[in-house]
Scaffold this motif. Structure first.
Motif, PDB file in Angstrom:
ATOM      1  N   VAL A  46      44.080  -4.573  66.407  1.00  0.00           N
ATOM      2  CA  VAL A  46      45.250  -3.732  65.815  1.00  0.00           C
ATOM      3  C   VAL A  46      45.093  -3.731  64.340  1.00  0.00           C
ATOM      4  CG1 VAL A  46      46.643  -4.111  67.864  1.00  0.00           C
ATOM      5  CG2 VAL A  46      46.963  -5.369  65.875  1.00  0.00           C
ATOM      6  N   ALA A  47      45.833  -2.804  63.708  1.00  0.00           N
ATOM      7  CA  ALA A  47      45.943  -2.583  62.355  1.00  0.00           C
ATOM      8  C   ALA A  47      46.978  -1.602  61.819  1.00  0.00           C
ATOM      9  CB  ALA A  47      44.480  -2.358  61.506  1.00  0.00           C
ATOM     10  N   GLY A  48      47.462  -1.995  60.607  1.00  0.00           N
ATOM     11  CA  GLY A  48      48.681  -1.150  60.130  1.00  0.00           C
ATOM     12  C   GLY A  48      47.932  -0.113  59.470  1.00  0.00           C
ATOM     13  N   THR A  53      48.557  -2.239  51.377  1.00  0.00           N
ATOM     14  CA  THR A  53      47.933  -3.407  52.207  1.00  0.00           C
ATOM     15  C   THR A  53      48.395  -3.358  53.475  1.00  0.00           C
ATOM     16  OG1 THR A  53      47.630  -4.598  50.142  1.00  0.00           O
ATOM     17  CG2 THR A  53      47.510  -5.919  51.859  1.00  0.00           C
ATOM     18  N   ASN A  54      47.379  -3.645  54.511  1.00  0.00           N
ATOM     19  CA  ASN A  54      47.601  -3.682  56.028  1.00  0.00           C
ATOM     20  C   ASN A  54      46.771  -5.079  56.434  1.00  0.00           C
ATOM     21  OD1 ASN A  54      49.359  -1.311  56.851  1.00  0.00           O
ATOM     22  ND2 ASN A  54      47.795  -0.570  55.340  1.00  0.00           N
ATOM     23  N   GLY A  84      42.312 -12.640  61.724  1.00  0.00           N
ATOM     24  CA  GLY A  84      43.010 -11.942  60.986  1.00  0.00           C
ATOM     25  C   GLY A  84      42.533 -11.602  59.597  1.00  0.00           C
ATOM     26  N   GLY A  85      42.871 -10.425  58.933  1.00  0.00           N
ATOM     27  CA  GLY A  85      42.565 -10.199  57.548  1.00  0.00           C
ATOM     28  C   GLY A  85      43.357  -8.962  56.748  1.00  0.00           C
ATOM     29  N   PHE A  86      43.124  -8.518  55.841  1.00  0.00           N
ATOM     30  CA  PHE A  86      43.740  -7.556  55.126  1.00  0.00           C
ATOM     31  C   PHE A  86      43.005  -6.502  54.667  1.00  0.00           C
ATOM     32  CE2 PHE A  86      46.206 -11.373  54.705  1.00  0.00           C
ATOM     33  CZ  PHE A  86      47.708 -11.036  54.907  1.00  0.00           C
ATOM     34  N   THR A  87      43.609  -5.126  54.664  1.00  0.00           N
ATOM     35  CA  THR A  87      42.850  -4.080  54.236  1.00  0.00           C
ATOM     36  C   THR A  87      43.584  -3.419  53.232  1.00  0.00           C
ATOM     37  OG1 THR A  87      44.174  -2.224  55.607  1.00  0.00           O
ATOM     38  CG2 THR A  87      42.459  -3.380  56.592  1.00  0.00           C
ATOM     39  N   ASP A  88      43.033  -2.826  52.072  1.00  0.00           N
ATOM     40  CA  ASP A  88      43.407  -2.325  50.856  1.00  0.00           C
ATOM     41  C   ASP A  88      44.301  -0.844  51.237  1.00  0.00           C
ATOM     42  OD1 ASP A  88      42.540  -4.467  49.486  1.00  0.00           O
ATOM     43  OD2 ASP A  88      40.672  -3.448  49.083  1.00  0.00           O
ATOM     44  N   GLY A  89      44.045  -0.199  52.430  1.00  0.00           N
ATOM     45  CA  GLY A  89      44.643   0.910  52.636  1.00  0.00           C
ATOM     46  C   GLY A  89      45.142   1.109  54.167  1.00  0.00           C
ATOM     47  N   PRO A  90      45.366   2.331  54.547  1.00  0.00           N
ATOM     48  CA  PRO A  90      45.450   2.348  56.009  1.00  0.00           C
ATOM     49  C   PRO A  90      44.638   2.555  56.827  1.00  0.00           C
ATOM     50  CG  PRO A  90      45.666   4.665  54.864  1.00  0.00           C
ATOM     51  CD  PRO A  90      45.415   3.403  53.715  1.00  0.00           C
ATOM     52  N   VAL A  91      44.664   1.766  58.165  1.00  0.00           N
ATOM     53  CA  VAL A  91      43.810   2.240  59.182  1.00  0.00           C
ATOM     54  C   VAL A  91      43.882   3.116  60.281  1.00  0.00           C
ATOM     55  CG1 VAL A  91      42.405   0.920  60.936  1.00  0.00           C
ATOM     56  CG2 VAL A  91      42.772  -0.341  58.826  1.00  0.00           C
ATOM     57  N   ARG A  92      43.336   4.252  60.184  1.00  0.00           N
ATOM     58  CA  ARG A  92      43.669   5.509  61.133  1.00  0.00           C
ATOM     59  C   ARG A  92      42.814   5.418  62.266  1.00  0.00           C
ATOM     60  NH1 ARG A  92      48.644   7.560  59.732  1.00  0.00           N
ATOM     61  NH2 ARG A  92      48.805   7.625  57.543  1.00  0.00           N
ATOM     62  N   VAL A  93      41.660   4.742  62.156  1.00  0.00           N
ATOM     63  CA  VAL A  93      40.705   4.910  63.266  1.00  0.00           C
ATOM     64  C   VAL A  93      40.061   3.612  63.207  1.00  0.00           C
ATOM     65  CG1 VAL A  93      38.726   5.880  64.388  1.00  0.00           C
ATOM     66  CG2 VAL A  93      40.238   7.284  63.076  1.00  0.00           C
ATOM     67  N   LEU A  94      39.743   2.724  64.506  1.00  0.00           N
ATOM     68  CA  LEU A  94      38.912   1.551  64.388  1.00  0.00           C
ATOM     69  C   LEU A  94      38.224   1.408  65.596  1.00  0.00           C
ATOM     70  CD1 LEU A  94      40.546  -2.069  63.706  1.00  0.00           C
ATOM     71  CD2 LEU A  94      39.367  -1.478  65.897  1.00  0.00           C
ATOM     72  N   ARG A  95      36.925   1.107  65.796  1.00  0.00           N
ATOM     73  CA  ARG A  95      36.324   1.004  66.910  1.00  0.00           C
ATOM     74  C   ARG A  95      35.280  -0.283  66.672  1.00  0.00           C
ATOM     75  NH1 ARG A  95      38.846   3.927  68.519  1.00  0.00           N
ATOM     76  NH2 ARG A  95      38.551   5.986  69.482  1.00  0.00           N
ATOM     77  N   ASP A 124      38.368 -18.055  61.096  1.00  0.00           N
ATOM     78  CA  ASP A 124      39.653 -17.271  61.779  1.00  0.00           C
ATOM     79  C   ASP A 124      39.947 -15.839  60.888  1.00  0.00           C
ATOM     80  OD1 ASP A 124      40.797 -18.066  59.742  1.00  0.00           O
ATOM     81  OD2 ASP A 124      42.466 -19.169  61.115  1.00  0.00           O
ATOM     82  N   VAL A 125      38.843 -15.506  60.090  1.00  0.00           N
ATOM     83  CA  VAL A 125      39.125 -14.325  59.285  1.00  0.00           C
ATOM     84  C   VAL A 125      38.357 -13.492  59.563  1.00  0.00           C
ATOM     85  CG1 VAL A 125      39.067 -13.679  56.795  1.00  0.00           C
ATOM     86  CG2 VAL A 125      39.549 -16.371  57.141  1.00  0.00           C
ATOM     87  N   ILE A 126      39.019 -12.094  59.461  1.00  0.00           N
ATOM     88  CA  ILE A 126      38.253 -10.807  59.427  1.00  0.00           C
ATOM     89  C   ILE A 126      37.847 -10.256  58.038  1.00  0.00           C
ATOM     90  CG2 ILE A 126      38.555  -8.308  60.321  1.00  0.00           C
ATOM     91  CD1 ILE A 126      40.348  -9.253  62.456  1.00  0.00           C
ATOM     92  N   ARG A 127      36.601 -10.205  57.922  1.00  0.00           N
ATOM     93  CA  ARG A 127      36.285  -9.873  56.499  1.00  0.00           C
ATOM     94  C   ARG A 127      35.497  -8.602  56.266  1.00  0.00           C
ATOM     95  NH1 ARG A 127      33.826 -14.395  58.107  1.00  0.00           N
ATOM     96  NH2 ARG A 127      31.693 -13.614  57.654  1.00  0.00           N
ATOM     97  N   LEU A 128      35.769  -7.825  55.297  1.00  0.00           N
ATOM     98  CA  LEU A 128      34.993  -6.503  54.895  1.00  0.00           C
ATOM     99  C   LEU A 128      33.520  -7.089  54.479  1.00  0.00           C
ATOM    100  CD1 LEU A 128      35.205  -3.622  54.620  1.00  0.00           C
ATOM    101  CD2 LEU A 128      35.757  -4.125  52.164  1.00  0.00           C
ATOM    102  N   THR A 129      32.603  -6.548  55.073  1.00  0.00           N
ATOM    103  CA  THR A 129      31.362  -6.717  54.975  1.00  0.00           C
ATOM    104  C   THR A 129      30.347  -5.667  54.355  1.00  0.00           C
ATOM    105  OG1 THR A 129      30.411  -6.397  57.257  1.00  0.00           O
ATOM    106  CG2 THR A 129      31.236  -8.624  56.793  1.00  0.00           C
ATOM    107  N   GLY A 130      30.553  -4.363  54.653  1.00  0.00           N
ATOM    108  CA  GLY A 130      30.109  -3.445  54.139  1.00  0.00           C
ATOM    109  C   GLY A 130      30.754  -2.002  54.350  1.00  0.00           C
ATOM    110  N   ARG A 131      30.131  -0.966  53.817  1.00  0.00           N
ATOM    111  CA  ARG A 131      30.524   0.337  53.783  1.00  0.00           C
ATOM    112  C   ARG A 131      29.442   1.247  54.180  1.00  0.00           C
ATOM    113  NH1 ARG A 131      35.716   0.494  51.417  1.00  0.00           N
ATOM    114  NH2 ARG A 131      36.499  -1.145  50.225  1.00  0.00           N
ATOM    115  N   VAL A 132      29.753   2.297  54.723  1.00  0.00           N
ATOM    116  CA  VAL A 132      28.906   3.397  55.127  1.00  0.00           C
ATOM    117  C   VAL A 132      29.398   4.922  54.514  1.00  0.00           C
ATOM    118  CG1 VAL A 132      27.714   4.801  56.765  1.00  0.00           C
ATOM    119  CG2 VAL A 132      28.080   2.424  57.175  1.00  0.00           C
TER     120      VAL A 132
END
Length: 376
Positions: A46-48, A53-54, A84-95, A124-132
């Motif tokens: 799940v994500a905010g 930050t979410n 768990g981890g944190f995002t810098d903005g909203p998460v509208r879609v996650l797959r 136990d961390v969810i980490r941002l590893t890349g962008r497309v």
């Protein structure tokens, strides 16, 4: 509503739930989510979606849900945060990317994908590893794309991800290499309402105007475009889901149309659903049950999730009642709150188990009882 009336309604629903649910568990997020995505048969992400930050979390479902015998002896009745981890903005879609510990997200602000690693290396961390980078962004630099459309993602084995916001910017990307494996070529910029893999090489793109594109990634031939079956009434928005052999289109007016996947332009059956059609939010969802033939779940029109049996629908549209309705989010909300279901998802293996989330931050996992079958 008086507090005593609210408590009476809640009590009545609780007593009713003892007969209508095999299991029902409740969790409260700090902020609501629009995404529910299975990462295994027992865990979900799940994500905010607030502007800043979410949190992005992987939750383990209550162990009691999976206790086949002696459920009363199982002490674990709560959801548990495992990563768990944190995002810098909203998460509208996650797959979730099948076969990996990765998830991909989109913020609804750009057409880019964010790639996340869920745990790994005993972390136990969810980490941002890349962008497309998305196709829409590259095309905008050349001034050739129109605005609009809700971003959609579908993921497949071998880290192949299908993504886009409009019919003209859908692409299939290999996450590891970043290589674009396929791009949907069409002259129209229809905003998307869904993206689905039919199999390893064929996918379906559903558009908010009811058009459905079916494309084979092995060929450069133009995709097949199928317009929606004729419908009465004023202009409506459409949401689409596909199973291995059928397509369901659901309109903002509450009309549902079933088509054969081999001929999505023709209606096999229709129905007028018992929904509050004037109040639907932008993210209405209709989804086929993966392990219960002919059943769909519908949400986004209110604070309820409804289950319908499409096998009894006919070629002429008629009003139908849901086989089951989960009203838990609306019933348990505070008086005066206008609660909407923001997401739902079927369990991939358990026939009548669903997970749902609402605008008040509540998350429910529930296993419903088919009263029609129980009374036979």
């Amino acid at each position: 509503m008086e507090e005593t009336d609210f408590n009476d309604i809640l009590d009545d629903w609780f007593i009713e739930s003892l007969k209508t649910y095999k299991d029902l568990h409740v969790y409260q997020l700090e902020h609501p989510t629009q995404v529910l995505e299975w990462t295994s048969g027992k865990t979900v992400c799940v994500a905010g979606f607030s502007p800043s930050t979410n949190e992005i979390l992987e939750l383990h479902l209550p162990l009691k849900l999976f206790a086949d015998d002696n459920k009363g002896l199982c002490a674990e009745r709560d959801f548990k945060v495992v990563h768990g981890g944190f995002t810098d903005g909203p998460v509208r879609v996650l797959r979730h990317v099948p076969g990996t510990r990765c998830v991909v997200t989109n913020d609804g602000l750009t057409s880019d994908l964010q790639v996340w690693s869920v745990g790994g290396d005993d972390s136990d961390v969810i980490r941002l590893t890349g962008r497309v980078e998305g196709r829409k962004r590259r095309r905008r630099r050349r001034g050739s794309v129109s605005e609009g459309g809700s971003f959609r993602i579908a993921a497949r084995l071998s880290s192949r991800v299908l993504h886009g916001a409009q019919s003209s910017d859908v692409q299939l990307t290999q996450l590891i290499s970043g290589q674009i494996l396929y791009a949907l070529e069409t002259d129209s910029d229809d905003p998307l309402s869904s993206l689905h893999f039919v199999d390893d090489v064929v996918f379906l793109a559903g558009c908010s105007n009811g058009n459905v594109y079916i494309a084979d990634t092995r060929t450069s031939a133009a995709p097949q475009r199928h317009r929606p079956p004729a419908s009465s009434g004023e202009s409506v928005l459409w949401w689409t889901d596909a199973s291995s052999c059928s397509v369901v289109r659901l309109s903002s007016a509450g009309q549902a149309v079933i088509s054969d996947l081999r001929n999505p332009a023709a209606a096999v059956s229709r129905a007028q659903l018992d929904v509050q059609s004037g109040r639907c939010n932008p993210d209405v969802r209709a989804s086929w049950a993966p392990a219960l033939d002919g059943c769909i779940a519908v949400s986004g029109f209110s604070g309820a999730v409804q289950i319908y049996d499409t096998s009894v629908w006919q070629t002429e549209s008629r009003e139908v009642q849901p086989l089951f309705e989960h009203r838990g989010h609306a019933v348990s909300s505070q008086p005066g709150d206008d609660v909407f279901v923001t997401a739902h998802v079927w369990h991939p293996e358990r026939p009548r188990t669903l997970l749902s989330a609402a605008s008040d931050g509540s998350v429910h996992v529930w296993d419903w009882v088919d009263q029609s079958a129980a009374s036979c």
